[in-house]
Design an enzyme around this catalytic site. Sequence first.
Site, mmCIF file in Angstrom:
data_model
loop_
_atom_site.group_PDB
_atom_site.id
_atom_site.type_symbol
_atom_site.label_atom_id
_atom_site.label_comp_id
_atom_site.label_asym_id
_atom_site.label_seq_id
_atom_site.Cartn_x
_atom_site.Cartn_y
_atom_site.Cartn_z
ATOM 1 N N GLU A 126 0.859 -1.184 0.000
ATOM 2 C CA GLU A 126 0.000 0.000 0.000
ATOM 3 C C GLU A 126 0.894 1.232 0.000
ATOM 4 O OE1 GLU A 126 -2.981 0.179 3.156
ATOM 5 O OE2 GLU A 126 -2.758 2.366 3.276
ATOM 6 N N GLU A 137 -2.489 11.183 3.476
ATOM 7 C CA GLU A 137 -3.506 10.970 4.509
ATOM 8 C C GLU A 137 -3.491 12.204 5.390
ATOM 9 O OE1 GLU A 137 -4.175 6.703 6.093
ATOM 10 O OE2 GLU A 137 -2.009 6.981 5.935
#
Lengths: 515, 285
Positions: free
Chosen positions: B164, B169
């Site tokens: 990932e 974020e």
Amino acid sequence: MVQNGKLELTFISTLVNNIKKDKMKTIKYKYTKATFLLLLLLSITSCERELSDKAEFANYGTTGDIFIDAPVGLTDQFFVSFDPAGGANTEGFGTDESVTYQGASAIRIDVPAGDDVNGGYIGGIFVDRGVGRNLTGYDALTFWAKGSTTATVGLVGFGTDFIEDKYAVGLENIKLSTDWRKYTIPIPDASKLIQEKGMFIFSAGGIGTFPEMGYTFWMDELKFEKLGNIGQPQPAMASGEDRVETKFLGDQFSMADYSLRQTFNLASGINQTVIAAPSYFSFSSSDIEVARVNESGIVSLVGSGSAKITASIAGVSVAGSLTLNVAGGFPVAPAPTLAASNVISIFSDAYTDVAVNYYNGFWQPYQTTLGGEITIDGQNVLNYTNFNFVGTQLTAPLDISEMTHFSIDILMPEVLATDIDMLIVLKNENATETTLQQQRIGGQTYQWSTQTGDINDTESNATFEGGVWKTIKIPIRPTAETGLDKTGVNLIIIERIKSSNVTELHIDNLYFYKE
Amino acid sequence: MDKNNKNSMRITTTLLKTLCVLVLLIAFSCNPDETQTVAEFKNLVLSDEFDTDDFIDSDIWTFDIGNGTNGWGNNEEQFYTKRTENVSVQNGTLIIKAIKEDYSGSDYTSSKILTKGLKEQAYGRFEARIQLPTGQGMWPAFWLLGANCGDGTADTEVWPNCGEIDIMEYRGQEPTVVHGSVHGPGYAAGNAITKTYALENDRFDTGFHVFGIEWTPEYINYYVDDVLYNQITRQQVEEKGTWVFDQPFYIIINLAVGGNFIGAPNEETVFPQTMLIDYVRVYNK
């Protein structure tokens, strides 16, 4: 009495009352007579011409620094204290070369103990030495501070110059650490600050309950900054609620009484809420034939009907609103008919009043009542809002031995008859003892105590009507029944009992008389 | 670069290329003293500019619907829908909106779009221009997941073995900070290889910012606007585990509410909140 001058003061006192509400019970902020006169002058000369095409704004200084290692561009006295007559201590202000956040010097404030003979709290302002600064390029006032102990400073802010206080901003109750921390006071709308003189305001009382314990705190690197990382404005009035109130034709009041706030999200993610002066807000009325708001936030009720006041700051809608249901004109209180020789007057246009220290003592920490003396259509009345209890303190104790009654006129804008339940307390509070007579008014549904001094007189089970004056005559009882020492009455307290629904009172013709 | 995917990538116009170069030039010109080179991959192979109102290109995007297992593995509180209330294109912007409402047993709705099975690519430059939401409990992300992620059967690998790459974020309660991370075997979840980047005099919820990576067989570079703020190298990864970034990945953009990473919204969180995506672009060398 000049109406505008008084109303202009409302914001200051609201700001100040808010401060008091939170922390410092011994503080009595009073602005000097000079300030008041200046306010009057400003009010009188406020009939300005419109701007002509040729008018240009002067280019004022844009310096953001206020105190770095020395005062920057401030008046010679640097610190202008609140009025010592109101309890402000002028001794505790100075600078410190040994404790600094950075550089050679920091501001040092020695907060006095609550019972300090030189005054029980400290506070004041820093004023620009010139004609004022253009702060439109900044978005916050920032500084570093630390305390000798963890403590709460009641107020910091800017925009107060003791003249207009037009763009006053206050951040309440900042918590000091014993290490340096940075504090950020967002500017509600910097575009308004084209010529600001009020660079800084602070107010601090001691720690704990009276007599509060003193402490020291330091401030450094005090300046206006363009942080760029302040965002998400959420302005509010009336606590974000849609409030509905009944008022009288001819009434004037300040929107500052309706909790005007601006909130910005800081870089830390914290929502920082400041008290903002009405002049930051653009108010609008849904019906200007009923209510009008000027640029200082003064509302004038000019016609019967209903009008909703809404607002924005810099294009951002303000949460909350105020709907005013305006009935007819404010009724004149019944004119007293007794001869002046039989009367000792506390508050009446019909008689000469004895001197009082205040008509609202803003007693902390439990009092919520705001307001005091106001003028409606030329009639001087006492107006209390957010009412729970309020006291009038006489300057000199009064001998009422010869008097048979106490008379008071009360008007409530809106009345739910079953909800009226109040006490009127006549008190003799001196160094050796406190004695009193307490008179219940209207109360039928709540338990009655059997405390000495209590009188539950049926005569006072008055029926009130909304918007109608009611005169209540309270017999002065024999001392044997109440314990009240009638030779030195110095406090008159009006109190709402328990959950009784009385929230706003108008009061007039407050006097003792003999039959 | 996966050849099959390469052929299916959208062909770009010269104009767009010129614009991109211009944008880069402008971006660089803000910091004339900086000599760093942010982006080296300049061959645009995929772009969605979200220029057509009420149109989400089904050749590029698909949706995850529902509240996932255990809130998508993170105790997230939202229910993802593809309703226009939660995801739409207006005025040249893709809008993902988190709404506070009772919906299929969840307290919030939002949306999650992904290129899974549609646009997948190994290596390259992935970037998007986004204005982020604000407030406690808002968790938007722009990230990549290995196309082979699955339950471990057939040719799939379970997470984190499939890899990932979190390009961006963000916690709504930290409006000036974003995080860039990689997760893989030996460095997943709380042990991910990550770095934060904070704006000094700006914030992510009041304007658009470009979030991107350049991913090669040897490193992944992370940048925000014109600032290259991190490089994660194959060597760094292999000190902790296995480098699992040589196979095709797909793009995910979502706005989660609550969850382990940020905590629940509080009474100060304003709803609805929006994540605005101006464009998504993918380049190779």
